[in-house]
Design a protein around this motif. Sequence first.
Motif, PDB file in Angstrom:
ATOM      1  N   GLU A 294      61.804  -5.919  82.830  1.00 50.93           N
ATOM      2  CA  GLU A 294      60.870  -4.903  82.324  1.00 50.93           C
ATOM      3  C   GLU A 294      59.993  -5.381  81.170  1.00 50.93           C
ATOM      4  O   GLU A 294      58.841  -4.968  81.061  1.00 50.93           O
ATOM      5  N   ARG A 295      60.516  -6.248  80.308  1.00 45.15           N
ATOM      6  CA  ARG A 295      59.762  -6.631  79.114  1.00 45.15           C
ATOM      7  C   ARG A 295      59.116  -8.019  79.237  1.00 45.15           C
ATOM      8  O   ARG A 295      58.199  -8.323  78.482  1.00 45.15           O
ATOM      9  N   VAL A 296      59.619  -8.853  80.152  1.00 45.86           N
ATOM     10  CA  VAL A 296      59.088 -10.210  80.278  1.00 45.86           C
ATOM     11  C   VAL A 296      58.302 -10.348  81.578  1.00 45.86           C
ATOM     12  O   VAL A 296      57.102 -10.591  81.562  1.00 45.86           O
ATOM     13  N   LEU A 297      58.960 -10.195  82.711  1.00 40.94           N
ATOM     14  CA  LEU A 297      58.286 -10.406  83.998  1.00 40.94           C
ATOM     15  C   LEU A 297      57.203  -9.369  84.241  1.00 40.94           C
ATOM     16  O   LEU A 297      56.114  -9.705  84.736  1.00 40.94           O
ATOM     17  N   ARG A 298      57.476  -8.113  83.898  1.00 43.27           N
ATOM     18  CA  ARG A 298      56.454  -7.082  84.109  1.00 43.27           C
ATOM     19  C   ARG A 298      55.235  -7.342  83.237  1.00 43.27           C
ATOM     20  O   ARG A 298      54.089  -7.198  83.683  1.00 43.27           O
TER      21      ARG A 298
END
Length: 303
Positions: A294-298
Amino acid sequence: MLYGIVDVGSNTIRLGVYDCEGPAFRVLLAKKETAGLAGYARKGNLSAQGIDRCIQVLRAYQAAVEPFRLDGFFVFATASLRNVRNTDEAVRRIWEETGLRVDVIPGRDEAVLDFAGAVYGTGMESGLMVDIGGGSIELAAFSHGRLEQAVSVDTGSLKLYTRHVKELLPAKAERRAIREEVAEKLAALREFQGRRFSQICGVGGTIRGCCRLYNVRGELPEDNARFPAGAVKALLRPYKEPEKEACDLLIRVLPDRVHTQLPGMLAFQTILETYGAEQVIVSSCGVREGYLLERVLRAFQEK
């Protein structure tokens, strides 16, 4: 793309290195250090020794990931830094001495990230996600793969041990006090009042520890990832009047969780009974993987 994620928890500090391709990933390295940061709390503040301990672990993790040539290295903290008064001081000192910026996650956000990782790890469509950490408990209700409610409860296995247990294992009155505290906090959750969940998606060290004890006692495969909800009560029974064989098993199977496992299991038993659970499915993923998703890949996909 290679990413390193560190979760600074109240009891353990964990590192994962992930090889990511699109929304999929595989774990290349996993490390855990039982730092017990909640035990360094003094009058609501994380002591200088506690901050030093955190810095020591983070430096070791920086050295561990050097060979990977990461595309990104992220550190976040949950109740360990969220629930102390000197959060800013701790974050500043970590930055000054390691060059790492710590993302301090609010309680509800932690539950949401837990849910994202847990569902990825199990593929469950509906149920209640439960993560019993050292300093907080996260709950997330979901149906048809969609999050409905998410909350963070201000207690956890290490906090329960510190508040209520005088010796290594909780005595009868201490067990009762632990369960009463957890029951009181659950009763205050308006979002979950009257709700029933037959399936629990279990996340975190306490619930994985339950599964390991269940597997060992039943001579089941080590990778078995589900057990009946009633098994927790059965696993706790030998510790009412601690039997040597049961204590030996706890030390052998969960040596780094000897003092926190039983308070965590008592909390978990209370949750299971409160919500009428029948089965627990243990996720291989949790808040670190949720943070990655949620915080890196997105964020990378949205650029």
